[in-house]
Design a protein around this motif. Structure first.
Motif, PDB file in Angstrom:
ATOM      1  N   VAL A 350       7.169   4.182   6.951  1.00 35.67           N
ATOM      2  CA  VAL A 350       8.081   4.135   5.797  1.00 35.67           C
ATOM      3  C   VAL A 350       8.062   2.723   5.188  1.00 35.67           C
ATOM      4  O   VAL A 350       8.012   2.556   3.966  1.00 35.67           O
ATOM      5  N   MET A 351       8.067   1.712   6.048  1.00 38.65           N
ATOM      6  CA  MET A 351       8.031   0.325   5.563  1.00 38.65           C
ATOM      7  C   MET A 351       6.751   0.073   4.750  1.00 38.65           C
ATOM      8  O   MET A 351       6.779  -0.557   3.699  1.00 38.65           O
ATOM      9  N   VAL A 352       5.639   0.593   5.271  1.00 36.39           N
ATOM     10  CA  VAL A 352       4.349   0.402   4.588  1.00 36.39           C
ATOM     11  C   VAL A 352       4.343   1.136   3.242  1.00 36.39           C
ATOM     12  O   VAL A 352       3.836   0.621   2.244  1.00 36.39           O
ATOM     13  N   VAL A 353       4.932   2.323   3.234  1.00 36.23           N
ATOM     14  CA  VAL A 353       5.007   3.084   1.976  1.00 36.23           C
ATOM     15  C   VAL A 353       5.840   2.294   0.959  1.00 36.23           C
ATOM     16  O   VAL A 353       5.482   2.214  -0.216  1.00 36.23           O
ATOM     17  N   ILE A 354       6.922   1.670   1.431  1.00 37.66           N
ATOM     18  CA  ILE A 354       7.756   0.861   0.520  1.00 37.66           C
ATOM     19  C   ILE A 354       6.944  -0.329  -0.006  1.00 37.66           C
ATOM     20  O   ILE A 354       6.962  -0.625  -1.199  1.00 37.66           O
ATOM     21  N   ILE A 355       6.192  -0.982   0.897  1.00 38.24           N
ATOM     22  CA  ILE A 355       5.361  -2.121   0.476  1.00 38.24           C
ATOM     23  C   ILE A 355       4.365  -1.660  -0.593  1.00 38.24           C
ATOM     24  O   ILE A 355       4.214  -2.294  -1.644  1.00 38.24           O
ATOM     25  N   ALA A 356       3.702  -0.522  -0.344  1.00 37.83           N
ATOM     26  CA  ALA A 356       2.701  -0.005  -1.296  1.00 37.83           C
ATOM     27  C   ALA A 356       3.373   0.374  -2.615  1.00 37.83           C
ATOM     28  O   ALA A 356       2.833   0.093  -3.696  1.00 37.83           O
ATOM     29  N   THR A 357       4.554   0.970  -2.524  1.00 40.03           N
ATOM     30  CA  THR A 357       5.240   1.422  -3.738  1.00 40.03           C
ATOM     31  C   THR A 357       5.668   0.228  -4.585  1.00 40.03           C
ATOM     32  O   THR A 357       5.436   0.205  -5.800  1.00 40.03           O
ATOM     33  N   VAL A 358       6.277  -0.762  -3.932  1.00 40.15           N
ATOM     34  CA  VAL A 358       6.747  -1.937  -4.679  1.00 40.15           C
ATOM     35  C   VAL A 358       5.554  -2.671  -5.297  1.00 40.15           C
ATOM     36  O   VAL A 358       5.579  -3.048  -6.475  1.00 40.15           O
ATOM     37  N   SER A 359       4.477  -2.852  -4.491  1.00 41.31           N
ATOM     38  CA  SER A 359       3.284  -3.551  -4.993  1.00 41.31           C
ATOM     39  C   SER A 359       2.706  -2.828  -6.203  1.00 41.31           C
ATOM     40  O   SER A 359       2.385  -3.447  -7.220  1.00 41.31           O
ATOM     41  N   SER A 360       2.576  -1.504  -6.086  1.00 39.68           N
ATOM     42  CA  SER A 360       1.931  -0.769  -7.175  1.00 39.68           C
ATOM     43  C   SER A 360       2.861  -0.628  -8.378  1.00 39.68           C
ATOM     44  O   SER A 360       2.378  -0.541  -9.505  1.00 39.68           O
ATOM     45  N   TYR A 361       4.183  -0.658  -8.150  1.00 41.20           N
ATOM     46  CA  TYR A 361       5.116  -0.520  -9.271  1.00 41.20           C
ATOM     47  C   TYR A 361       4.887  -1.636 -10.303  1.00 41.20           C
ATOM     48  O   TYR A 361       4.732  -1.369 -11.493  1.00 41.20           O
ATOM     49  N   PHE A 362       4.842  -2.873  -9.812  1.00 39.86           N
ATOM     50  CA  PHE A 362       4.665  -3.997 -10.738  1.00 39.86           C
ATOM     51  C   PHE A 362       3.267  -3.977 -11.361  1.00 39.86           C
ATOM     52  O   PHE A 362       3.098  -4.313 -12.538  1.00 39.86           O
ATOM     53  N   ALA A 363       2.281  -3.581 -10.550  1.00 40.58           N
ATOM     54  CA  ALA A 363       0.911  -3.500 -11.059  1.00 40.58           C
ATOM     55  C   ALA A 363       0.814  -2.435 -12.152  1.00 40.58           C
ATOM     56  O   ALA A 363       0.213  -2.667 -13.211  1.00 40.58           O
ATOM     57  N   VAL A 364       1.421  -1.287 -11.909  1.00 42.24           N
ATOM     58  CA  VAL A 364       1.366  -0.188 -12.885  1.00 42.24           C
ATOM     59  C   VAL A 364       2.048  -0.615 -14.184  1.00 42.24           C
ATOM     60  O   VAL A 364       1.532  -0.396 -15.282  1.00 42.24           O
ATOM     61  N   ARG A 365       3.199  -1.270 -14.054  1.00 43.56           N
ATOM     62  CA  ARG A 365       3.920  -1.743 -15.247  1.00 43.56           C
ATOM     63  C   ARG A 365       3.023  -2.652 -16.091  1.00 43.56           C
ATOM     64  O   ARG A 365       2.963  -2.532 -17.309  1.00 43.56           O
ATOM     65  N   LYS A 366       2.336  -3.549 -15.398  1.00 46.61           N
ATOM     66  CA  LYS A 366       1.480  -4.508 -16.111  1.00 46.61           C
ATOM     67  C   LYS A 366       0.323  -3.778 -16.805  1.00 46.61           C
ATOM     68  O   LYS A 366      -0.008  -4.085 -17.953  1.00 46.61           O
TER      69      LYS A 366
END
Lengths: 378, 232
Positions: A350-366
């Motif tokens: 779950v922690m890793v999924v959160i890390i991946a989600t947060v990382s990709s969220y900002f990347a996707v926005r950009k």
């Protein structure tokens, strides 16, 4: 769609420095999270070792008891009262206490002495050597061959020692499912011999172990025992009580939680920042993809795939590294208490999924903000 | 009689806000036909690249219409516009914008992969297009191992790999020496231009004007409408 994922994979993996930084970040984070939790699980598992090894369905105790080790003696009538409750199939006394053993070389070694009901021997360990009926012999004890066994100088059947100035003799060597937390060897004997050999207060029964006729009877049995002023817990409830004690009343849980949160933050920082930098450096490439006709959702899928692939690879490597180091530690330190179970694997996931989600969220926005026209403008 | 590939009418584009607001395109109308290699020339800041972006479905104009083969592209939604660019337009960017982490063949295969062609077939087709631009032997190399001229040819191979009807080239010779630049444009005219393709080139490199079938001059966001001969 498969081709787009392969494209995303190659863009990610072929950027070796960034990919290595991402993998190291997540692997390290997962390793720390799992290691912390495995250590805590190991402590909790060992703290509940007696419950797991004895296997009784209901444990009756004084309400002030928090762990198996801090027993508070109960009067004999509690045993009779429990036996008389409707729905109880049988109930037996159980003794657990500490003693000092004087070894052949004159040194003393602390031990845990378990006293089993003389009639039924309920909760007896599985014997590796010797016969269980020998426990009724004069001064007989069965020793558990666990990681603490060597502290009694690797006794054999027939080995003699002193327990509180009484003679003791090993009549059997047994194994149990779980080692105890406190790093002392365990001796099994009968309930009454334990009372004879060990100094005791007025009330002597550590626990009453009961078996319901039917699982549906458990709530009623618990209510009637509560009415007597004592506490009845099922095996799982007792383990939960011990877990709660170690989590909230010893500081171990809080410290482990802080370390786990720090590991998560370290992983999130390294991976999030590296992934964001990776996307920033490739922003013009994503713009070129858009200009060539890639849809926004395809670019989002590419980024999610890259983040998920990195996260899962790091997760696998982190778990593998943790398992390897635990194994290595156990080879050197047999007492090392660490258990990787489905809960800490799930938590780390779950922690890793959160890390991946947060990382990709900002990347996707950009990436969604980039305009293909910027590619033309250079 | 040449068939019109692109028709733009009264295209206006503004950039910025308030006092910084400037008009990049002022009522631009033009027609580009199949079989034509049309140059749009003019000084920097004259609006060439903005016009190219509006014509290729990348930058929405503030007013005016752009029709490709009779269909108004700016009435399409963003997904339909992306599909339009994928299937109708091939881009050669000024800085090539090749992907340094992919091989040359993989770079050329990108439009095919975006068209959902499977990886193996896309690479095979890409190698075929690399053969057309004379770079078959460089298929496995990353673009950074190629010279500027070779990279430009890879960009052209990528642009034509999806078999687009319209090829957009933004300053194709800007990063090349004169001889290489002329060689590239000559190659495009001889091998890529055909009856069913229209090529739009934005440039201010007068050394390649000779290859144009028609040249339009831009100044201050307006199309001067000059014929090739006049500019030469």
């Amino acid at each position: 769609m498969k081709g787009i994922f392969k494209l995303a994979y190659k863009l990610l993996v072929n950027d070796k420095p960034k990919f290595a930084a991402l993998i190291v970040g997540i692997t390290f984070s997962v390793f720390l999270i799992v290691q912390m939790m495995a250590m805590f699980s190991g402590i909790l598992n060992r703290a509940s070792a007696t419950i797991l090894n004895v296997g009784a369905a209901i444990w009756v105790m004084d309400p002030a008891v928090q762990t198996v080790a801090n027993t508070i003696g109960m009067p004999d009538y509690v045993l009779d009262a429990v036996k008389s409750i409707e729905g109880v199939n049988y109930a037996v006394p159980f003794y657990s206490g500490g003693a000092l053993v004087k070894l052949a070389d004159g040194t003393y070694q602390a031990v845990t002495v378990i006293g089993l009901d003389d009639t039924t021997l309920f909760g007896r360990p599985q014997l590796l050597e010797g016969k269980i009926e020998d426990i009724y012999g004069e001064n007989a004890f069965i020793v558990v061959k666990d990681t603490e066994f060597r502290k009694l100088e690797n006794p054999q059947i027939g080995t003699q020692f002193e327990v509180n100035d009484n003679r003791g003799v090993i009549v059997g060597i047994a194994k149990v499912n779980s080692n105890s937390l406190f790093g002392v060897p365990t001796l099994y004997t009968t309930y009454y011999r334990a009372l004879q050999y060990l100094p005791n207060p007025r009330f002597t029964i550590s626990y009453v172990l009961a078996e319901p006729k039917n699982p549906a009877d458990v709530p009623r049995i618990k209510r009637q025992i509560e009415a007597l002023g004592y506490l009845a817990l099922t095996k799982d409830e007792f383990i939960d009580r011990i877990t709660t004690f170690y989590k909230y009343q010893t500081g171990i849980g809080t410290n482990i939680l802080i370390m786990t949160v720090m590991s998560f933050i370290v992983g999130l920082s390294i991976s999030g920042q590296t992934f964001y930098t990776f996307v920033l450096e490739n922003l013009d490439k994503f713009g070129a993809f858009k200009a060539m006709g890639a849809k926004s959702r395809e670019l989002i899928l590419m980024i999610l795939f890259q983040a998920s692939f990195t996260a899962l690879t790091g997760y696998g490597l982190g778990i593998g590294l943790c398992a390897f180091l635990i194994r290595l530690a156990r080879a050197r330190l047999p007492d090392y208490a660490s258990v990787i179970n489905v809960w800490n694997l799930s938590f780390a996931f779950v922690m890793v999924v959160i890390i991946a989600t947060v990382s990709s969220y900002f990347a996707v926005r950009k990436v969604l903000q980039v305009e293909p026209f910027d590619i033309f403008r250079g | 009689m040449l068939q019109p590939a692109i028709q733009a009418t009264g295209v206006v584009k503004w950039f910025g806000e308030g006092e910084a607001r400037t008009q990049a395109l002022r009522d631009v109308s033009l027609s580009a036909n199949f079989g034509e290699m049309l140059y749009i020339v003019g000084p920097s800041g004259s609006g060439k690249t903005t016009l190219l972006s509006v014509l290729s479905g990348i930058l929405r104009p503030d007013s005016g219409t752009v029709s490709v083969e009779g269909a108004d592209i700016w009435s399409l939604n963003s997904d339909q516009l992306a599909d339009f660019r994928l299937h109708k337009i091939g881009f050669v960017f000024q800085d090539y914008h090749l992907f340094p982490r992919l091989t040359t063949a993989e770079n050329v295969a990108v439009p095919l992969i975006l068209k959902r062609m499977n990886w193996g077939d896309a690479i095979k087709q890409a190698v075929h297009y690399l053969d057309i631009v004379g770079l078959k032997g460089r298929a496995e190399l990353p673009p950074v191992k190629l010279s500027g001229g070779e990279q430009q040819r890879v960009a052209i191979a990528r642009a034509i790999a999806g078999q687009p009807e319209i090829l957009i080239m933004d300053e194709p010779t800007a990063s090349l020496d004169g001889e290489t630049g002329q060689g590239i444009v000559r190659f495009v005219k001889q091998n890529i231009l055909n009856e069913s393709r229209c090529i739009l080139i934005v440039t201010h490199d007068s050394r390649i004007y000779d290859f144009a079938t028609r040249i339009l001059k831009m100044a201050d966001g307006r199309l001067a409408g000059a014929e090739k001969r006049e500019i030469l």
